[in-house]
Design a protein around this motif. Structure first.
Motif, short mmCIF file in Angstrom:
data_model
loop_
_atom_site.label_atom_id
_atom_site.label_comp_id
_atom_site.label_asym_id
_atom_site.label_seq_id
_atom_site.Cartn_x
_atom_site.Cartn_y
_atom_site.Cartn_z
N GLN A 47 0.83 -1.21 0.00
CA GLN A 47 0.00 0.00 0.00
C GLN A 47 0.87 1.26 0.00
O GLN A 47 1.96 1.28 0.60
CB GLN A 47 -0.90 0.00 1.23
N PRO A 48 0.40 2.33 -0.66
CA PRO A 48 1.16 3.59 -0.64
C PRO A 48 1.43 4.02 0.80
O PRO A 48 0.59 3.84 1.68
CB PRO A 48 0.21 4.57 -1.34
N GLY A 49 2.53 4.60 1.04
CA GLY A 49 2.90 4.99 2.40
C GLY A 49 3.66 3.88 3.08
O GLY A 49 4.86 4.01 3.37
N ALA A 50 3.03 2.75 3.27
CA ALA A 50 3.71 1.59 3.85
C ALA A 50 4.80 1.11 2.90
O ALA A 50 5.88 0.70 3.34
CB ALA A 50 2.70 0.48 4.12
N ALA A 51 4.52 1.18 1.60
CA ALA A 51 5.50 0.72 0.61
C ALA A 51 6.79 1.54 0.70
O ALA A 51 7.89 1.01 0.55
CB ALA A 51 4.90 0.81 -0.79
N THR A 52 6.65 2.83 0.96
CA THR A 52 7.84 3.69 1.07
C THR A 52 8.66 3.28 2.29
O THR A 52 9.90 3.19 2.22
CB THR A 52 7.42 5.16 1.20
N LEU A 53 7.98 3.05 3.40
CA LEU A 53 8.68 2.62 4.62
C LEU A 53 9.43 1.32 4.38
O LEU A 53 10.60 1.17 4.76
CB LEU A 53 7.68 2.45 5.77
N VAL A 54 8.76 0.37 3.73
CA VAL A 54 9.39 -0.93 3.48
C VAL A 54 10.58 -0.77 2.54
O VAL A 54 11.65 -1.37 2.75
CB VAL A 54 8.34 -1.90 2.90
N ARG A 55 10.40 0.05 1.52
CA ARG A 55 11.50 0.25 0.56
C ARG A 55 12.73 0.82 1.23
O ARG A 55 13.87 0.54 0.84
CB ARG A 55 11.01 1.18 -0.57
N LEU A 56 12.52 1.61 2.27
CA LEU A 56 13.64 2.25 2.96
C LEU A 56 14.09 1.45 4.19
O LEU A 56 14.82 1.95 5.04
CB LEU A 56 13.26 3.67 3.36
N GLY A 57 13.63 0.21 4.29
CA GLY A 57 14.20 -0.69 5.28
C GLY A 57 13.41 -0.92 6.54
O GLY A 57 13.88 -1.60 7.45
N VAL A 58 12.20 -0.35 6.62
CA VAL A 58 11.37 -0.57 7.82
C VAL A 58 10.42 -1.73 7.53
O VAL A 58 9.63 -1.67 6.60
CB VAL A 58 10.57 0.69 8.18
N SER A 59 10.51 -2.77 8.30
CA SER A 59 9.63 -3.93 8.12
C SER A 59 8.76 -4.12 9.35
O SER A 59 9.01 -3.51 10.41
CB SER A 59 10.47 -5.20 7.90
N ALA A 60 7.76 -4.97 9.21
CA ALA A 60 6.91 -5.26 10.37
C ALA A 60 7.74 -5.87 11.50
O ALA A 60 7.53 -5.57 12.67
CB ALA A 60 5.78 -6.20 9.95
N GLU A 61 8.71 -6.70 11.12
CA GLU A 61 9.54 -7.36 12.14
C GLU A 61 10.41 -6.34 12.88
O GLU A 61 10.50 -6.37 14.11
CB GLU A 61 10.41 -8.43 11.49
N SER A 62 11.07 -5.47 12.13
CA SER A 62 11.95 -4.48 12.78
C SER A 62 11.13 -3.52 13.62
O SER A 62 11.55 -3.08 14.70
CB SER A 62 12.77 -3.71 11.75
N CYS A 63 9.92 -3.20 13.15
CA CYS A 63 9.06 -2.29 13.90
C CYS A 63 8.57 -2.96 15.19
O CYS A 63 8.52 -2.31 16.24
CB CYS A 63 7.86 -1.88 13.03
N ARG A 64 8.25 -4.24 15.12
CA ARG A 64 7.79 -4.95 16.31
C ARG A 64 8.90 -5.00 17.36
O ARG A 64 8.65 -4.82 18.55
CB ARG A 64 7.32 -6.35 15.93
#
Length: 216
Positions: free
Chosen positions: A43-60
């Motif tokens: 999804q837009p927004g989340a895709a940018t975060l993921v592209r720049l290295g933020v994942s659900a795992e790292s966020c958790r």
């Protein structure tokens, strides 16, 4: 306002409840909304975060580091062994408690670190019908074992997502608006979370906005 949320944005709100439960939290905060948004990496927004290295795992992991997680206050194996040497068997105590009161009887959900001291319970609590919150979103999300309330900062983020949509002249509130709102968070939890993730919120907002601009 909730009726203006896209299907994916609603999934984020509901998913935030699941994230809070999985972490043993009795509140829904901005950290849970961010975790739920990262469940939808396309999804837009989340895709940018993921592209720049933020994942659900790292966020958790970052959330657990900032506000704690399930079992963060639990005694470890070494503690249990030390108590057993004193004649205290934690496993036996847990077994008896769960036999008497049900599974998880000794598990105490963590409390929102930004919340004040818990209020005293009223002996005659008035039962009121469930109502929408001031933002038109549920004041609490029902779950299999009760309700989890939205924190003030989570409600503020939902309100800001509406403002983001209006500013972009979008008719629906999508995941991108939620992410932009979360990146505007100025509370200690949000600041600590993004610091743990190595994210500069303002710079990340600019990246998200750049990705949302239509190609010339």
């Amino acid at each position: 306002m909730f009726e203006r949320f896209s299907r994916q944005a609603r999934e984020v709100v509901v998913g935030a409840q699941e994230e809070a439960r999985s972490l043993g939290h009795d509140w829904i905060g901005t950290e849970h909304l961010l975790l739920a948004a990262l469940r939808l990496p396309e999804q837009p927004g989340a895709a940018t975060l993921v592209r720049l290295g933020v994942s659900a795992e790292s966020c958790r992991t970052a959330v657990s580091g900032v506000v704690g997680g399930a079992g963060s206050d639990a005694l470890g194996p070494q503690d249990a062994e030390a108590l057993k040497a004193l004649g205290i068997d934690l496993d036996e105590i847990r077994r008896r408690a769960e036999n008497a009161f049900g599974d998880g009887a000794l598990d105490t959900p963590a409390r929102d670190p930004e919340a004040g001291a818990p209020r005293r319970r009223r002996f005659l609590k008035r039962v009121r019908p469930e109502s929408a919150g001031s933002l038109g979103v549920p004041a609490a999300v029902p779950g299999p074992s009760g309700h989890i309330r939205f924190t003030g900062r989570a409600k503020k983020a939902l309100e800001l997502s509406l403002r983001e949509a209006i500013a972009r002249r979008d008719r629906r509130i999508g995941v991108e608006h939620l992410v932009l709102a979360l990146l505007r968070g100025d509370d200690k939890i949000s600041q600590g979370l993004f610091q743990q993730l190595g994210v500069a919120p303002k710079e990340m907002r600019d990246r998200v906005l750049a990705d949302l601009r239509p190609a010339a």
